[in-house]
Design an enzyme around this catalytic site. Structure first.
Site, short mmCIF file in Angstrom:
data_model
loop_
_atom_site.label_atom_id
_atom_site.label_comp_id
_atom_site.label_asym_id
_atom_site.label_seq_id
_atom_site.Cartn_x
_atom_site.Cartn_y
_atom_site.Cartn_z
N ARG A 101 -5.29 -6.03 5.31
CA ARG A 101 -5.45 -4.28 5.65
C ARG A 101 -6.16 -3.75 6.72
O ARG A 101 -7.60 -4.36 7.59
CB ARG A 101 -6.18 -3.52 4.42
CG ARG A 101 -6.47 -2.11 4.77
CD ARG A 101 -7.41 -1.40 3.86
NE ARG A 101 -5.87 -0.57 2.78
CZ ARG A 101 -6.08 0.11 2.10
NH1 ARG A 101 -7.16 1.33 1.34
NH2 ARG A 101 -4.56 0.56 1.43
N HIS A 128 1.84 2.74 5.93
CA HIS A 128 1.55 2.06 5.38
C HIS A 128 2.58 2.07 4.05
O HIS A 128 3.25 2.84 3.26
CB HIS A 128 0.84 2.89 4.47
CG HIS A 128 -0.68 3.08 2.93
ND1 HIS A 128 -0.08 1.08 2.49
CD2 HIS A 128 -1.08 3.69 2.98
CE1 HIS A 128 -1.09 1.52 1.73
NE2 HIS A 128 -1.85 2.63 1.41
N GLN A 131 2.52 1.79 -0.10
CA GLN A 131 2.78 3.11 -0.71
C GLN A 131 4.12 3.93 -0.18
O GLN A 131 3.94 4.26 -2.02
CB GLN A 131 1.49 3.55 0.38
CG GLN A 131 1.57 5.24 -0.42
CD GLN A 131 0.76 5.00 -1.74
OE1 GLN A 131 -0.81 4.39 -1.46
NE2 GLN A 131 0.38 5.20 -2.87
N ASP A 218 -1.79 14.13 1.99
CA ASP A 218 -2.51 13.00 1.83
C ASP A 218 -3.76 13.30 2.73
O ASP A 218 -4.42 14.50 2.85
CB ASP A 218 -2.50 11.76 3.16
CG ASP A 218 -3.46 10.60 2.97
OD1 ASP A 218 -3.78 10.45 2.54
OD2 ASP A 218 -3.21 9.94 4.11
N CYS A 257 -1.00 9.36 -2.44
CA CYS A 257 -1.74 8.76 -2.27
C CYS A 257 -2.61 8.35 -2.66
O CYS A 257 -2.63 6.75 -3.17
CB CYS A 257 -1.50 8.00 -0.63
SG CYS A 257 -2.00 8.17 0.54
N ARG A 285 2.05 1.21 -7.58
CA ARG A 285 1.65 0.51 -6.16
C ARG A 285 1.73 -1.19 -6.91
O ARG A 285 2.52 -2.11 -6.17
CB ARG A 285 0.03 0.46 -6.18
CG ARG A 285 0.28 1.99 -5.73
CD ARG A 285 0.74 2.20 -4.12
NE ARG A 285 0.60 0.76 -2.96
CZ ARG A 285 -0.78 1.08 -2.19
NH1 ARG A 285 -1.28 1.72 -2.53
NH2 ARG A 285 -0.82 -0.37 -1.20
N1 CP Z 1 -3.97 4.43 -1.61
C1 CP Z 1 -4.69 3.36 -1.19
O1 CP Z 1 -3.70 2.90 -0.20
O2 CP Z 1 -5.56 3.52 -1.42
P1 CP Z 1 -6.26 2.10 -1.70
O3 CP Z 1 -7.33 2.75 -0.19
O4 CP Z 1 -7.52 2.66 -2.74
O5 CP Z 1 -5.67 0.94 -1.82
N1 NVA Z 2 -4.30 8.53 5.29
C1 NVA Z 2 -5.01 7.52 4.50
C2 NVA Z 2 -4.38 6.42 3.72
C3 NVA Z 2 -4.74 6.06 2.39
C4 NVA Z 2 -4.67 5.40 1.63
C5 NVA Z 2 -5.60 7.09 5.08
O1 NVA Z 2 -5.77 5.52 6.63
O2 NVA Z 2 -7.23 6.33 5.24
#
Ligand code: CP
Ligand code: NVA
Length: 298
Positions: A101, A128, A131, A218, A257, A285
């Site tokens: 990530r 993502h 997700q 989101d 999400c 997930r």
């Molecule tokens: N939706 C998602 O990716 O959640 P986190 O940021 O908690 O991993």
């Molecule tokens: N778009 C959001 C998704 C979080 C899971 C971010 O990148 O923070």
């Protein structure tokens, strides 16, 4: 499939294959016939916060017989400037797969190339994918699939989530309407590359939600944009709430999400009314990512 770097890189068959596998893994949870990660160590390199992604991958790896090794950026020399390609070449000689990530999609691509081991994108600024697979699984479970369904995405029109959703629509052919303020809409060069007549963009959230079977949202400010608080004012009228949902199709579902900011992109009332779906989506997930791990572990 050697890596899972984006929805863009997946074919329709690969997406539906992963979803079928996820459904079986979900049903067989607790009594899996196979443990394909037995004896394997999978690293999780995270340079952004996470609840769902980290926990679901750590649990999923263990349930498939493997060992997760969580490495936050600051635990390793990457946080002090060691290049991603050197980090990749070291980990590639020690662990069996890596889940990353981070900010730049190119870092995930570089890691996959230099490490030579299966690499999974656990969220970048561009996509993502894990997700979106969980979201599609939830739509299959709740609505029986996306065939003939209108899917609306209300919020930031050019975030990792919307980009992955637009590629999913391109690959699977469902109708996707993205409603975003003018300043947060996908640029023309992206839309030209996407080349998907089934994806439309509007600045009218009510029109987008009208007749929609799935209403997805989101955060307005993604991770890394925390200093752009002014941008939030542009989202006035883009909250997913009872008024917006009044014109949605009967039996519609709401997806988020998570994490959710109540009172911003979604109202407290709407989140709680649709919590059954939204937390099923969060649970998915785990199952979707186990399908990815099984596929990549070969
Ligand atoms: N939706 C998602 O990716 O959640 P986190 O940021 O908690 O991993
Ligand atoms: N778009 C959001 C998704 C979080 C899971 C971010 O990148 O923070």
């Amino acid at each position: 499939m050697k890596h899972l770097l984006s929805i863009e890189q997946l074919s329709a068959e690969e997406i539906t294959g992963l979803l079928s596998s996820a459904a079986v893994l979900k049903k067989e949870r607790g009594h899996h016939s196979k443990q394909p990660l037995t004896g394997q160590t999978w690293a999780l390199i995270f340079t952004k916060s996470s609840t769902r992604t980290r926990v679901s991958f750590e649990v999923g790896i263990r349930e498939l017989g493997g060992f997760p090794m969580f490495l936050s950026k600051n635990d390793i020399q990457l946080g002090r400037g060691e290049p991603i390609k050197d980090t990749a070449r070291v980990l590639g000689r020690m662990v069996h797969g890596t889940i990353i990530r981070t900010f730049a999609q190119q870092d995930v691509v570089d890691f996959s190339e230099y490490s030579g081991i299966p690499t999974i994108n656990a969220l970048t600024d561009d996509e993502h994918p894990c997700q979106i697979l969980a979201d599609l699984l939830t739509i299959q479970e709740k609505l029986g699939g996306w065939e003939g369904k209108k899917i609306a995405f209300i919020g930031d029109g050019f975030s990792n989530m919307t980009i992955s959703w637009m590629w999913a629509a391109k690959r699977l052919g469902f109708e996707l309407v993205v409603a975003a303020p003018d300043s947060c809409q996908p640029p023309a060069d992206f839309l030209a590359k996407l080349d998907a007549p089934n994806v439309s963009i509007t600045a009218d959230p009510i029109a987008a939600a009208k007749g929609a079977h799935v209403i997805n949202t989101d955060v307005w400010l993604s991770m890394g944009q925390e200093d752009q608080k002014d941008k939030e004012t542009e989202f006035a009228g883009f909250q997913v709430n009872a008024e917006l949902l009044a014109g949605a199709a009967s039996g519609h579902i709401v997806l988020h999400c998570l994490p959710a900011y109540r009172g911003k992109e979604i109202s407290e009332e709407t989140l709680e009314l649709h919590a059954g779906t939204i937390f099923q989506q969060a649970e998915n997930r785990l199952h979707a990512q186990k399908a990815i791990l099984v596929e990549l572990a070969g």
